[in-house]
Design a protein around this motif. Structure first.
Motif, PDB file in Angstrom:
ATOM      1  N   GLY A 125       2.447  29.957  38.173  1.00  0.00           N
ATOM      2  CA  GLY A 125       2.083  28.467  37.658  1.00  0.00           C
ATOM      3  C   GLY A 125       0.793  28.399  37.340  1.00  0.00           C
ATOM      4  N   GLY A 170      -1.233  29.817  34.856  1.00  0.00           N
ATOM      5  CA  GLY A 170      -1.419  29.369  33.471  1.00  0.00           C
ATOM      6  C   GLY A 170      -1.104  28.125  32.936  1.00  0.00           C
ATOM      7  N   SER A 171       0.082  27.655  33.577  1.00  0.00           N
ATOM      8  CA  SER A 171       0.621  26.464  33.089  1.00  0.00           C
ATOM      9  C   SER A 171      -0.256  25.434  33.704  1.00  0.00           C
TER      10      SER A 171
HETATM   11  C1  LIG Z   1       0.046  34.306  29.520  1.00  0.00           C
HETATM   12  C2  LIG Z   1      -0.557  33.854  31.012  1.00  0.00           C
HETATM   13  C3  LIG Z   1      -1.815  33.134  30.681  1.00  0.00           C
HETATM   14  C4  LIG Z   1       0.391  32.833  31.617  1.00  0.00           C
HETATM   15  O1  LIG Z   1      -0.298  32.835  32.827  1.00  0.00           O
HETATM   16  P1  LIG Z   1       0.794  32.573  34.366  1.00  0.00           P
HETATM   17  O2  LIG Z   1       0.274  32.088  35.272  1.00  0.00           O
HETATM   18  O3  LIG Z   1       1.292  34.132  34.355  1.00  0.00           O
HETATM   19  O4  LIG Z   1       1.959  31.625  33.515  1.00  0.00           O
HETATM   20  P2  LIG Z   1       2.935  30.705  34.676  1.00  0.00           P
HETATM   21  O5  LIG Z   1       2.919  31.204  35.898  1.00  0.00           O
HETATM   22  O6  LIG Z   1       2.211  29.376  34.462  1.00  0.00           O
HETATM   23  O7  LIG Z   1       4.075  30.844  33.805  1.00  0.00           O
HETATM   24  C5  LIG Z   1       4.992  31.932  34.054  1.00  0.00           C
HETATM   25  C6  LIG Z   1       6.043  32.014  32.887  1.00  0.00           C
HETATM   26  O8  LIG Z   1       5.598  32.273  31.513  1.00  0.00           O
HETATM   27  C7  LIG Z   1       6.119  33.375  31.017  1.00  0.00           C
HETATM   28  N1  LIG Z   1       5.426  34.263  30.505  1.00  0.00           N
HETATM   29  C8  LIG Z   1       4.181  34.563  30.771  1.00  0.00           C
HETATM   30  N2  LIG Z   1       3.734  35.370  29.700  1.00  0.00           N
HETATM   31  C9  LIG Z   1       4.421  35.314  28.639  1.00  0.00           C
HETATM   32  C10 LIG Z   1       4.475  35.917  27.564  1.00  0.00           C
HETATM   33  N3  LIG Z   1       3.573  36.706  27.013  1.00  0.00           N
HETATM   34  N4  LIG Z   1       5.600  35.642  26.643  1.00  0.00           N
HETATM   35  C11 LIG Z   1       6.516  34.787  26.976  1.00  0.00           C
HETATM   36  N5  LIG Z   1       6.717  34.208  28.261  1.00  0.00           N
HETATM   37  C12 LIG Z   1       5.615  34.624  29.199  1.00  0.00           C
HETATM   38  C13 LIG Z   1       6.970  34.186  32.465  1.00  0.00           C
HETATM   39  O9  LIG Z   1       7.978  34.788  31.903  1.00  0.00           O
HETATM   40  C14 LIG Z   1       7.351  32.854  33.285  1.00  0.00           C
HETATM   41  O10 LIG Z   1       8.228  32.244  32.698  1.00  0.00           O
HETATM   42  P3  LIG Z   1       9.414  31.573  33.828  1.00  0.00           P
HETATM   43  O11 LIG Z   1       8.507  30.372  34.129  1.00  0.00           O
HETATM   44  O12 LIG Z   1      10.406  31.230  33.032  1.00  0.00           O
HETATM   45  O13 LIG Z   1       9.707  32.234  34.971  1.00  0.00           O
HETATM   46  C15 LIG Z   1      -0.824  35.328  31.776  1.00  0.00           C
HETATM   47  O14 LIG Z   1       0.530  35.907  31.830  1.00  0.00           O
HETATM   48  C16 LIG Z   1      -1.749  36.110  31.034  1.00  0.00           C
HETATM   49  O15 LIG Z   1      -2.737  36.298  31.253  1.00  0.00           O
HETATM   50  N6  LIG Z   1      -1.133  37.007  30.456  1.00  0.00           N
HETATM   51  C17 LIG Z   1      -1.967  38.332  29.657  1.00  0.00           C
HETATM   52  C18 LIG Z   1      -2.974  37.663  28.528  1.00  0.00           C
HETATM   53  C19 LIG Z   1      -2.238  36.584  27.687  1.00  0.00           C
HETATM   54  O16 LIG Z   1      -1.200  37.179  26.762  1.00  0.00           O
HETATM   55  N7  LIG Z   1      -2.477  35.279  27.214  1.00  0.00           N
HETATM   56  C20 LIG Z   1      -1.933  34.734  26.455  1.00  0.00           C
HETATM   57  C21 LIG Z   1      -2.352  34.906  25.000  1.00  0.00           C
HETATM   58  S1  LIG Z   1      -3.657  33.841  24.618  1.00  0.00           S
END
Ligand SMILES: CC(C)(COP(=O)(O)OP(=O)(O)OC[C@H]1O[C@@H](n2cnc3c(N)ncnc32)[C@H](O)[C@@H]1OP(=O)(O)O)[C@@H](O)C(=O)NCCC(=O)NCCS
Length: 170
Positions: free
Chosen positions: A93, A95-96
Motif C-alpha cells: 500500500g 505506492g497507493s
Molecule cells: C508500481 C509501484 C509503485 C506500486 O507500489 P506498491 O507499493 O507496490 O503498490 P500498492 O501496494 O499500493 O498496490 C499494490 C497493487 O498494485 C498492483 N500493481 C503494482 N504494480 C503494478 C503494475 N505494474 N501493473 C498493474 N498492477 C500493479 C499490485 O498487483 C497490487 O494489486 P492489489 O491491490 O489488487 O493486490 C511499485 O510496484 C513499483 O515501484 N514498481 C516498479 C516501478 C514501476 O513500475 N513504477 C510505476 C511506473 S511509473
C-alpha cells in the motif's frame, strides 16, 4: 511503524536515486533511466512535487510530479511519475499512499489535472481514465490516462518535460 509521507529533503536525494533505480531494475516497459529523469527534473527546477515514503527513518518509496505542456495552451496540468517503491516493500500500500497524497496535494494547489503513463489497471484505481482527446504521441493510447480536477478535459497533445528524454546523467 506507520509510513510517513513527506516532501523530499536535500539529504534524501541519494536515497531517492537508489530507490528509483532498484524499483525499475526489473520493471517491464522501463529504459532504466527513471533515476536520471528524477535528477534532471530537480536540476531543471521542474520537480513540482517530490514525496518520499519514510519507514523507520529510511526512505522506501518516492513519487515525482512535474509540469506537462498542452498543445491547447491550457495551463496547470502535471505528469505523475516516476513512482517507485523498493521491491521488498511493494504490495503493502505504499505506492497507493504516495500517489493518493500526491494527487490530493496537486488538487489543493489548484492544478487543473494530472496525466500518467503506465499500467491502466493500476492507475485507474486512483481516478485516472483513458481520454482519447488528450494524446501522448508515440505510446499506445491505453497506457496514457488523465484525471481532471475541474469539469473539462482539453483536446490536445501532451508533452512531458525535457527531463524525461534524458538517457544519462547530464
Ligand atoms: C508500481 C509501484 C509503485 C506500486 O507500489 P506498491 O507499493 O507496490 O503498490 P500498492 O501496494 O499500493 O498496490 C499494490 C497493487 O498494485 C498492483 N500493481 C503494482 N504494480 C503494478 C503494475 N505494474 N501493473 C498493474 N498492477 C500493479 C499490485 O498487483 C497490487 O494489486 P492489489 O491491490 O489488487 O493486490 C511499485 O510496484 C513499483 O515501484 N514498481 C516498479 C516501478 C514501476 O513500475 N513504477 C510505476 C511506473 S511509473
Amino acid at each position: 511503524m506507520p509510513i510517513l509521507i513527506r516532501t523530499e529533503h536535500s539529504d534524501d536525494i541519494t536515497s531517492i536515486e537508489s530507490i528509483t533505480k532498484q524499483a525499475f531494475a526489473n520493471a517491464e516497459h522501463s529504459n532504466h533511466c527513471e533515476h536520471f529523469v528524477v535528477n534532471a527534473l530537480r536540476k531543471a527546477g521542474a520537480l513540482t512535487l517530490s514525496l518520499v515514503a519514510e519507514l523507520d527513518g529510511s526512505i522506501v518509496g518516492h513519487v515525482a510530479i512535474s509540469p506537462v505542456k498542452l498543445s491547447s495552451g491550457a495551463s496547470r496540468w502535471f505528469g505523475l511519475g516516476p513512482v517507485s517503491v523498493l521491491p521488498a516493500f511493494q504490495g503493502q500500500g505504499i505506492g497507493s499512499q504516495l500517489i493518493n497524497q500526491a494527487l490530493a496535494h496537486m488538487q489543493s494547489s489548484q492544478a487543473a489535472g494530472c496525466v500518467v503513463l503506465g499500467e491502466p489497471t493500476y492507475y485507474s484505481r486512483f481516478g485516472f481514465t483513458a481520454a482519447s482527446s488528450m494524446v501522448l504521441e508515440g505510446v499506445p493510447a491505453e497506457y496514457f490516462q488523465v484525471q481532471s480536477f475541474g469539469d473539462s478535459i482539453p483536446t490536445c497533445r501532451v508533452v512531458y518535460h525535457d527531463g524525461f528524454y534524458c538517457e544519462s546523467e547530464a
